[in-house]
Design a protein around this motif. Sequence first.
Motif, PDB file in Angstrom:
ATOM      1  N   GLU A 236       0.922  -1.303   0.053  1.00  0.00           N
ATOM      2  CA  GLU A 236       0.312  -0.498   0.399  1.00  0.00           C
ATOM      3  C   GLU A 236       1.191   1.407  -0.027  1.00  0.00           C
ATOM      4  O   GLU A 236       1.760   1.663   1.201  1.00  0.00           O
ATOM      5  N   VAL A 237       0.697   2.308  -0.906  1.00  0.00           N
ATOM      6  CA  VAL A 237       1.786   3.266  -1.029  1.00  0.00           C
ATOM      7  C   VAL A 237       0.400   4.464  -0.706  1.00  0.00           C
ATOM      8  O   VAL A 237      -0.491   4.943  -1.611  1.00  0.00           O
ATOM      9  N   ASP A 238       0.680   5.057  -0.247  1.00  0.00           N
ATOM     10  CA  ASP A 238       0.029   6.585   0.567  1.00  0.00           C
ATOM     11  C   ASP A 238      -1.197   6.243   1.199  1.00  0.00           C
ATOM     12  O   ASP A 238      -2.573   6.857   0.374  1.00  0.00           O
ATOM     13  N   ASN A 239      -1.687   4.730   1.313  1.00  0.00           N
ATOM     14  CA  ASN A 239      -3.426   4.182   1.187  1.00  0.00           C
ATOM     15  C   ASN A 239      -3.168   4.493   0.685  1.00  0.00           C
ATOM     16  O   ASN A 239      -4.543   4.171   0.732  1.00  0.00           O
ATOM     17  N   ASP A 240      -3.090   4.365  -0.128  1.00  0.00           N
ATOM     18  CA  ASP A 240      -3.768   3.357  -2.228  1.00  0.00           C
ATOM     19  C   ASP A 240      -4.420   2.421  -1.334  1.00  0.00           C
ATOM     20  O   ASP A 240      -3.782   1.692  -1.055  1.00  0.00           O
ATOM     21  N   LYS A 241      -5.150   1.861  -3.548  1.00  0.00           N
ATOM     22  CA  LYS A 241      -5.355   0.322  -2.824  1.00  0.00           C
ATOM     23  C   LYS A 241      -4.209  -0.285  -3.160  1.00  0.00           C
ATOM     24  O   LYS A 241      -2.854  -0.141  -4.341  1.00  0.00           O
ATOM     25  N   ALA A 242      -4.280  -1.663  -1.980  1.00  0.00           N
ATOM     26  CA  ALA A 242      -3.404  -2.545  -2.422  1.00  0.00           C
ATOM     27  C   ALA A 242      -2.930  -2.728  -3.499  1.00  0.00           C
ATOM     28  O   ALA A 242      -3.907  -3.461  -3.726  1.00  0.00           O
TER      29      ALA A 242
END
Length: 463
Positions: A383-389
């Motif tokens: 997960e990058v910056d709380n984006d979709k995993a």
Amino acid sequence: MKNSLRSPGVLLVLWYLLKIQNCRGQALIGSSQPIISRVGDDVTLPCFFQTPRDAAALTFEWTRPDLQPRFVYVWRSFEELRDLKNPQFDDRTFLYQDELKKGNISLKLTNVKAKDSGVYRCFFPALRKETSIRLIVASSSPVVVSVASVDVWGSGVVLQCASGGWFPEPELWWLDSEGALLSVEHSVSVSDGLYEVSSRMSVEQSGTFSCTVNQSSTNLSEKNSVQVEDYFNGVKIFPVFIVLTVGLVVFAGAAIILLLFLLRATKQKTQTDEPKLEEPTCNDMDEETPSKEELNTYITSAEEENKILKTKLEELNTRITSAEEENKTLKTKLVKEIKLQQEIQSTRTLSPVIIDSFHQYGTYVRLKTQECVNLRKWSLHIEVDNDKALIYTFEHSLTLRNSGDTVTIYAQGHCPSDPSFRFEKEWENQTRWNTGKIAFVSLYDDTNTLKDRICERMFPTPH
């Protein structure tokens, strides 16, 4: 007497005694140096006759004198006596039976464990011959480095390094960003025969600090590091800003008080001098006396400056309030991160597989096993910056058999072409994932249970 010595029975007894004496004259060869192995490996404990001879028909035993029962393997007349064996070694000890006729009675021990460490005795009761071999089963565990506490007023950051599951006892040391050795004490504890080491260190400067746990006798070593620059950049700026702001406020307040005092003194002097209509003397004419209009202009200007100072003071108060709110937010964020790191640390100590390293330019993730594990249906979440995993699932059967084995999952186009890498996987249709600043990497088993998790800061893409 001569006739009795010539009888076949007497000659047979003499021949048998001579043979036994010859056998007793043969030495058993073992190993004068300890045998060192790692947890999960197979190991051979050497024992053989100095002069080759057939040992298949003899009786011999392998024992561990410190165990009860002490028998590891017992051989008598072409077969093993399993009833005497210590249950710890069931289905894990074997002879090289084709080598018995050559006098090789070495013992193979499979899937060794830490508790297998000890002194093993190879013994022939009838020949009164024996030799001993010391086995050291070395084990290691990943090093976890975390931020134990942060003083939000900028006096320092306390780092913690811990690692358990070691044998024999390891050493621990800290290094700073330049690789210099730091003098820090560490503590050692023992549980179920395995050593755990830990250390805490307070730092008051930014940089990368690494912790290494090493066994000099087995050459096993584990290392991990932590970057503390962000903590200082984020925490220290607010206390300094607040101190400067308070100083400016105090200075502005003192200036306002002094100005008001001067204005009041000027007004009092004007009121005292105004009724006097005496003719000015020559000496008085030489002195420049401000007119009433000039005094009014000065007073108006002072009032305007006073308003400006009040406005600046209000702005400073607003900035102080904003800084305090940001400081509270940062402190809350740091506390959450510390709790998360502590939860991750407690989780990964129980996981058979951990996230060993994460490429901060977003090209690969490497997993490392601590025991034999089949990764089929395990999954990796990024997960990058709380984006979709981003999810990678091990669809095919992949078994990491030995402690320390690794498997690396590369973004498409970054997997090495060298065929010697056995456990390197290419993540098809997945480009590098360094589009943000913070990445959470999580590992789940085939039951979707979280086994390990790390939080890493991403770097900009190099050009």
